[in-house]
Design an enzyme around this catalytic site. Structure first.
Site, PDB file in Angstrom:
ATOM      1  N   GLU A   1       9.756 -19.910 -18.415  1.00  0.00           N
ATOM      2  CA  GLU A   1       9.474 -18.542 -17.980  1.00  0.00           C
ATOM      3  C   GLU A   1      10.597 -17.599 -18.397  1.00  0.00           C
ATOM      4  OE1 GLU A   1       7.716 -15.197 -16.089  1.00  0.00           O
ATOM      5  OE2 GLU A   1       6.960 -17.047 -16.986  1.00  0.00           O
TER       6      GLU A   1
ATOM      7  N   HIS B   1      16.204 -34.166 -29.292  1.00  0.00           N
ATOM      8  CA  HIS B   1      15.073 -34.672 -30.072  1.00  0.00           C
ATOM      9  C   HIS B   1      14.562 -33.631 -31.066  1.00  0.00           C
ATOM     10  CE1 HIS B   1      14.781 -38.355 -27.728  1.00  0.00           C
ATOM     11  NE2 HIS B   1      14.971 -37.611 -26.645  1.00  0.00           N
TER      12      HIS B   1
ATOM     13  N   LYS C   1      10.036 -14.260 -20.828  1.00  0.00           N
ATOM     14  CA  LYS C   1      10.402 -12.884 -20.490  1.00  0.00           C
ATOM     15  C   LYS C   1      11.201 -12.235 -21.623  1.00  0.00           C
ATOM     16  CE  LYS C   1       8.215 -12.323 -17.005  1.00  0.00           C
ATOM     17  NZ  LYS C   1       7.266 -13.119 -17.771  1.00  0.00           N
TER      18      LYS C   1
ATOM     19  N   CYS D   1       0.851  -1.188   0.000  1.00  0.00           N
ATOM     20  CA  CYS D   1       0.000   0.000   0.000  1.00  0.00           C
ATOM     21  C   CYS D   1       0.886   1.237   0.000  1.00  0.00           C
ATOM     22  CB  CYS D   1      -0.903   0.013   1.240  1.00  0.00           C
ATOM     23  SG  CYS D   1      -1.936  -1.457   1.425  1.00  0.00           S
TER      24      CYS D   1
ATOM     25  N   ARG E   1       1.082   2.003  -6.076  1.00  0.00           N
ATOM     26  CA  ARG E   1       1.271   1.070  -4.971  1.00  0.00           C
ATOM     27  C   ARG E   1      -0.036   0.428  -4.526  1.00  0.00           C
ATOM     28  NH1 ARG E   1       6.244   1.455  -2.461  1.00  0.00           N
ATOM     29  NH2 ARG E   1       5.374   0.362  -0.676  1.00  0.00           N
TER      30      ARG E   1
ATOM     31  N   TRP F   1      -3.847  -1.580  -1.292  1.00  0.00           N
ATOM     32  CA  TRP F   1      -3.862  -2.840  -2.023  1.00  0.00           C
ATOM     33  C   TRP F   1      -4.285  -3.897  -1.024  1.00  0.00           C
ATOM     34  CZ3 TRP F   1      -3.644  -4.237  -6.972  1.00  0.00           C
ATOM     35  CH2 TRP F   1      -3.441  -5.580  -7.277  1.00  0.00           C
TER      36      TRP F   1
ATOM     37  N   GLU G   1       8.878 -11.486 -24.514  1.00  0.00           N
ATOM     38  CA  GLU G   1       7.923 -10.418 -24.217  1.00  0.00           C
ATOM     39  C   GLU G   1       8.533  -9.034 -24.367  1.00  0.00           C
ATOM     40  OE1 GLU G   1       4.707 -11.843 -20.898  1.00  0.00           O
ATOM     41  OE2 GLU G   1       6.794 -11.721 -20.238  1.00  0.00           O
TER      42      GLU G   1
ATOM     43  N   LYS H   1      -1.453  -6.055 -19.721  1.00  0.00           N
ATOM     44  CA  LYS H   1      -1.187  -6.607 -18.393  1.00  0.00           C
ATOM     45  C   LYS H   1      -2.188  -7.692 -18.028  1.00  0.00           C
ATOM     46  CE  LYS H   1       0.887  -6.989 -14.471  1.00  0.00           C
ATOM     47  NZ  LYS H   1       2.191  -7.673 -14.463  1.00  0.00           N
TER      48      LYS H   1
ATOM     49  N   ASN I   1       1.046   0.311   5.999  1.00  0.00           N
ATOM     50  CA  ASN I   1       1.506  -0.517   4.891  1.00  0.00           C
ATOM     51  C   ASN I   1       2.162  -1.748   5.494  1.00  0.00           C
ATOM     52  OD1 ASN I   1       2.485  -1.561   2.458  1.00  0.00           O
ATOM     53  ND2 ASN I   1       4.333  -0.295   2.524  1.00  0.00           N
ATOM     54  N   GLY I   2       1.731  -2.937   5.080  1.00  0.00           N
ATOM     55  CA  GLY I   2       2.299  -4.164   5.615  1.00  0.00           C
ATOM     56  C   GLY I   2       1.219  -5.111   6.088  1.00  0.00           C
TER      57      GLY I   2
END
Length: 606
Positions: A482, A505, A486, A2, A27, A75, A489, A601, A101-102
């Site tokens: 992954e 193969h 990246k 947050c 945030r 958040w 992308e 996104k 925040n936390g």
């Protein structure tokens, strides 16, 4: 994650706080609020609304006459994004207001104690215990700085707190494992989660240490630690205002790569019981149901799909259950199974991915129970699934997922322990070892990120490759997939991820001296066998970059990025290095890293 801001000065606090919140909106944007102390200290005026900052603005007066206040953009981690759950939170008298925040891990215990003493709560948040505790300390005769310090001593978890009170001409802040910065201005001082909140007003900043009690008035900022007055150096911020919201980084993606240790602390906070070898995930699945599950199906897209592949291996090993992972757009709930004994995990960062929602709904129609693993409280996936498990990574702005991948895998790893212990297939000793490694993830990834300069040089050396191959085995395979994703992308170059054994193969025909190979050589990635494949590509002249904790293989590598020892989670640590590699290749090419072409996104259409 947050955003908090506090202001004490000579000007009207209201526009300064609202502008600061707008700067901090990256945030968190589930809800927002402001608490203002009137000029005489007679009352606090609290305004808060679910939604983005603009929704709050519609309910604010044009001016306030207040010169002291705190603000918050949220958040959600505890409680859905509603007006009641928005910060600031106040005590029953309305004389104390808190932004946070936390995560406060022991809030349930504290809330029960307070309710027994007659306190009443209006929200579902962990934060609301704080103003009630501060109220009690003030009633016992302590001033606000002492009261906040005494309350903080009782809190477990991570937090940055900003507190205002009617009887204190200023504000008090304290931090523990959550970001907090102090701005030193001209007849005005600030606190915030990030410099971006106040950079228009001052570039002079102090960074409190964990446990520092910060007292802020219009003409002074003082620091106290363990009861002793301390000095903290004042630095000058050199960023331009438009770059400040990225914390001084050139791109959100790089900032979010570096936020992974903090995001992971939030992900695991309050969930691990290492002594008992168990986890508390608050998903309320009946024990008899968990024991009866015959198959887990994981549906996901893109990066979330790779997290699901990682989870498949852990669930099969620790929970002794059959696991299938399917690309959500290809998913069909096929026959031949008892739907009630099939549990479907819908893994989606946003909770709004159209293909994943469609797959989850198909499973529900067939009679299967569903569990959403998501980052977003109140999202469609969280609302429609039978159960929701939040990864708590905080907002992610860059289109290419970074910190949410590591938090997804960490969350799914905890879920593997949960199922293994509930089903009696995972011993206490093995569970304790995995939980110890989960606990060690933030520190291990930080150690890898500390090699950033070396990885930047490696990326520069190999950036002109014709194509890039990423290889690994077992838990290294989803990380290889992954890593390649990246690079595709954000750099727009040809990159492929393979199970290393598949090279011979077919793909080996494409290997040339202009094809850099990035290999995962760690525990959990079967490094002995992978090394044989490394030798195969080396014999064709391909340069090999190894993300390695496997000393025996390093003599066969052209370049080594060291991976700290962390058992089956070492491949996940290696992933952070691959993220940096992709970033610096793309950056060298001048790509639009935060907004790569043709991508969004959250994919909300099928």
């Amino acid at each position: 994650m947050c955003g908090i801001i506090g202001y004490v000065g000579e000007s009207d606090a209201l526009p300064i706080l609202t502008d600061g919140l707008k700067n901090l909106e990256y945030r968190g944007y589930d809800s927002a609020g402001i608490a203002l102390r009137d000029g005489e200290g007679d009352s606090l005026d609290v305004y808060k609304r679910a939604g983005e900052i603009d929704a709050l603005r519609e309910h604010l007066p044009e001016s306030s006459g207040s010169t002291t206040g705190v603000g918050h953009t949220r958040w959600s981690t505890h409680g859905e994004p509603t007006d009641a759950n928005a910060h600031p939170h106040a005590d029953e008298s309305g004389e104390v207001a808190v932004v946070h925040n936390g995560i406060i891990e022991n809030y349930d215990e504290l809330k029960s104690e307070l309710e027994e003493r007659g306190h009443q709560f209006l929200s579902e948040t962990d934060t609301e215990v704080v103003p009630h505790l501060v109220e009690e300390e003030l009633d016992d005769g302590y001033d606000l700085p002492d009261a906040v310090e005494r309350v903080a001593d009782r809190l477990e978890g991570s937090f940055a707190l900003g507190v205002v009170s009617t009887d204190f001409d200023g504000l008090v802040a304290i931090r523990q494992d959550s970001p907090l910065v102090v701005g030193i201005g001209d007849e005005a001082n600030f606190i915030a989660s990030d410099v971006t909140a106040f950079i228009e007003h001052t570039r002079n900043v102090c960074y409190p240490e964990d446990g520092d009690v910060v007292t802020v008035t219009a003409d002074e900022v003082s620091f106290r630690h363990d009861g002793e007055v301390v000095e903290r150096p004042v630095d000058e911020v050199e960023w331009e205002a438009e770059a400040a919201e990225k914390g001084g980084y050139d791109h959100y993606m790089l900032k979010e790569i570096h936020e992974q240790p903090q995001a992971l602390r939030q992900t695991i906070s309050g969930r691990l019981d290492e002594m008992a070898g168990d986890v508390d995930l608050d998903i309320d699945l009946p024990e008899e149901y968990v024991a009866s599950v015959e198959e887990i199906q994981i549906v996901a897209c893109g990066t979330s799909y790779h997290a699901g592949l990682y989870a498949k291996r852990l669930l099969e090993e620790f929970a002794d259950v059959r696991v299938n992972v399917e690309v959500a757009s290809e998913y069909e709930f096929t026959g031949g199974r008892d739907p009630w004994r099939t549990l479907v995990f819908a893994v989606t960062q946003s909770g709004e991915t159209a293909d994943t929602l469609s797959a989850m709904r198909a499973a529900s129609r067939a009679g299967a129970r569903t569990l959403a693993v998501t980052n977003t409280v109140g999202s469609t996936a969280a609302r429609e699934a039978d159960h929701a498990l939040y990864i708590r990574a905080g907002p992610e702005i860059g289109v290419a997922a970074t910190k949410t991948f590591s938090s997804q895998v960490a969350t799914l790893s905890m879920l593997s322990v949960y199922f293994g212990r509930q089903r009696g297939s995972l011993s206490v000793d093995r569970a304790q070892t995995l939980l110890e490694h989960i606990r060690g993830l933030p520190g291990a990834i930080q150690q890898l990120l500390d090699q950033e300069n070396a990885i930047r040089e490696i990326a520069g050396e190999y950036a002109d490759g014709d194509a890039f191959f990423f290889v690994g085995r077992y838990l290294g395979t989803p990380v290889a997939l992954e890593g390649a994703l990246k690079l595709k992308e954000i750099a727009y170059v040809h990159a492929e991820g393979f199970a290393a054994g598949e090279l011979k193969h077919g793909p080996l025909a494409l290997v040339t001296p202009e094809t850099p190979v990035l290999a995962v050589l760690t525990e959990g990635a079967r490094p002995d066998e992978t090394l044989n494949n490394v030798k195969e590509v080396e014999s064709r002249g391909a340069p090999v970059v190894g993300f390695s904790s496997y000393e025996r293989g390093e003599k066969y590598l052209d370049t080594v990025v060291g991976v700290p020892e962390l058992g089956l989670l070492e491949p996940l640590v290696a992933n952070a290095g691959m993220q940096l590699f992709a970033y610096y290749v793309a950056d060298g090419m001048g790509r639009a890293i935060d907004k790569p072409r043709n991508l969004a996104k959250s994919v909300t259409v099928e």
